[in-house]
Design a protein around this motif. Structure first.
Motif, PDB file in Angstrom:
ATOM      1  N   GLN A  79       9.335  98.957   6.470  1.00  0.00           N
ATOM      2  CA  GLN A  79      10.151  99.785   5.581  1.00  0.00           C
ATOM      3  C   GLN A  79       9.575  99.949   4.170  1.00  0.00           C
ATOM      4  O   GLN A  79      10.215 100.543   3.310  1.00  0.00           O
ATOM      5  N   ASN A  80       8.406  99.388   3.902  1.00  0.00           N
ATOM      6  CA  ASN A  80       7.780  99.523   2.580  1.00  0.00           C
ATOM      7  C   ASN A  80       8.725  99.030   1.482  1.00  0.00           C
ATOM      8  O   ASN A  80       9.141  99.761   0.588  1.00  0.00           O
ATOM      9  N   THR A  81       9.062  97.741   1.543  1.00  0.00           N
ATOM     10  CA  THR A  81      10.013  97.107   0.620  1.00  0.00           C
ATOM     11  C   THR A  81       9.265  96.379  -0.500  1.00  0.00           C
ATOM     12  O   THR A  81       8.044  96.245  -0.457  1.00  0.00           O
ATOM     13  N   PRO A  82       9.993  95.864  -1.514  1.00  0.00           N
ATOM     14  CA  PRO A  82       9.337  95.086  -2.578  1.00  0.00           C
ATOM     15  C   PRO A  82       8.670  93.814  -2.068  1.00  0.00           C
ATOM     16  O   PRO A  82       7.914  93.180  -2.811  1.00  0.00           O
ATOM     17  N   ASN A  83       8.962  93.422  -0.818  1.00  0.00           N
ATOM     18  CA  ASN A  83       8.403  92.195  -0.273  1.00  0.00           C
ATOM     19  C   ASN A  83       7.427  92.446   0.875  1.00  0.00           C
ATOM     20  O   ASN A  83       7.259  91.617   1.766  1.00  0.00           O
ATOM     21  N   ASP A  84       6.765  93.614   0.839  1.00  0.00           N
ATOM     22  CA  ASP A  84       5.744  93.927   1.845  1.00  0.00           C
ATOM     23  C   ASP A  84       4.706  92.810   1.963  1.00  0.00           C
ATOM     24  O   ASP A  84       4.381  92.355   3.053  1.00  0.00           O
ATOM     25  N   ASN A  85       4.200  92.394   0.803  1.00  0.00           N
ATOM     26  CA  ASN A  85       3.108  91.433   0.778  1.00  0.00           C
ATOM     27  C   ASN A  85       3.546  90.009   0.441  1.00  0.00           C
ATOM     28  O   ASN A  85       2.717  89.128   0.266  1.00  0.00           O
ATOM     29  N   THR A  86       4.854  89.800   0.332  1.00  0.00           N
ATOM     30  CA  THR A  86       5.365  88.462   0.058  1.00  0.00           C
ATOM     31  C   THR A  86       5.132  87.551   1.261  1.00  0.00           C
ATOM     32  O   THR A  86       5.397  87.959   2.393  1.00  0.00           O
ATOM     33  N   PRO A  87       4.636  86.329   1.057  1.00  0.00           N
ATOM     34  CA  PRO A  87       4.478  85.402   2.184  1.00  0.00           C
ATOM     35  C   PRO A  87       5.797  85.207   2.921  1.00  0.00           C
ATOM     36  O   PRO A  87       6.837  84.955   2.305  1.00  0.00           O
TER      37      PRO A  87
END
Length: 343
Positions: free
Chosen positions: A291-299
């Protein structure tokens, strides 16, 4: 003197044990000790402590159907008890006042003064002690002042002084505005002989407090972590351990709630229980990436009891980046989050 104090954990455990024995309950009871020390007392009578604990704990414990989570922590007047019942997110709390006593070092504060020195120290340990004393003083209503302020309190490390030396120090400097960090045994001996005439506030310093203080001194912001777990005892335990390690923690009671929160707010780490009703933790990870969220790349860390290699591989295929075996201990979490705290 110590025999007249209430040994906090023994009394709380005794109240719960007597209830369990009398009611033959099947409720899962979790007691989380945030005092970080087994030997800790309040200067209130055991009878008074028992009465307050029973009045606060037993009604809800009797009404509990599946689990009861109780945390115990120190505050500036004594201790604080919090509990959660079943899946109800509402927290119930009570403060029990009385001078806190522990075998760890504590600080003594003359509460007649209104100001405290904000002077800097040279090393991390001293800075940590200054930070904790300053924070305690602010919470107690004392004001921060510049170190050269004429009415500012001074912070003095007196842990090397014996009770006799402390008595001389208090006698010779009774009117001085200072905060003394004392060894418990020495201060307790002074109190038992009524050698301290000024009001004092006692505050315990534990290893975890110093870790938190160093983190706050050396970093601009805390590590932000989202914890999702449908088991309230597990969720609370994980939250408490992370907060003790200096993290800012947000909790979600299931996968759907975790997804909704993570769609709107960025985090440094996502800790997701795998087996949650409706939406598994790995499903949350997968949806956040899609969904391309603020946590795309968050572990995205999965907490699970799964040990079979093929099943674990499937978790990573869905977007999970790390894996921790449940139940997770504080030591494991501390080691795991170090790289992100350092970053």
């Amino acid at each position: 003197m110590m025999s007249n104090n209430s040994h906090v954990l023994e009394i709380i455990q005794g109240v719960i044990a007597r209830f369990c024995k009398a009611d033959n309950t099947n409720v899962a009871i979790t007691l989380i000790n945030k005092l970080q020390c087994n030997y800790i007392c309040l200067q209130v009578s055991p009878e008074q402590m028992i009465i307050q604990c029973e009045a606060f704990i037993l009604p809800s414990l009797k009404a509990a159907k599946s689990h009861f989570v109780l945390t115990v922590e120190a505050n500036l007047q004594g201790i604080n008890l919090n509990y959660w019942v079943d899946s109800n997110p509402e927290m119930h709390t009570i403060d029990i006042h009385g001078l806190l006593a522990t075998r760890e070092p504590i600080s003594s504060v003359d509460t007649n003064n209104e100001l405290i020195s904000a002077a800097n120290s040279k090393d991390d340990l001293e800075q940590s002690i200054h930070y904790l004393v300053n924070l305690s003083a602010q919470n107690y209503g004392l004001k921060l002042a510049d170190s050269n302020h004429t009415n500012a309190l001074k912070i003095e490390d007196a842990r090397h002084l014996s009770a006799e030396q402390l008595a001389i120090d208090f006698l010779n400097n009774g009117a001085s505005q200072s905060i003394k960090i004392c060894a418990f045994d020495a201060l307790s001996e002074l109190q038992s002989h009524h050698a301290i005439s000024q009001p004092v506030l006692a505050w315990p310093f534990f290893d975890t407090d110093l870790v938190n203080a160093v983190n706050n001194l050396n970093t601009h912001s805390k590590l932000s972590v989202l914890v999702a777990d449908d088991s309230l005892p597990s969720q609370v335990a994980t939250k408490v351990m992370l907060e003790m390690l200096g993290c800012a923690v947000t909790c979600a009671e299931n996968g759907s709630s975790a997804l909704l929160i993570a769609q709107q707010e960025p985090f440094d780490l996502l800790l997701l229980d795998e087996r949650m009703p409706g939406m598994f933790g790995s499903d949350v990870a997968q949806q956040l990436i899609k969904q391309n969220t603020p946590n795309d790349n968050t572990p995205k860390v999965i907490l699970t009891g799964i040990t079979e290699e093929q099943q674990i591989a499937q978790l990573f295929e869905k977007g999970v980046t790390h894996y921790l075996q449940k139940p997770v201990t504080k030591a494991v979490l501390e080691e795991f989050i170090k790289p992100w705290q350092a970053a």
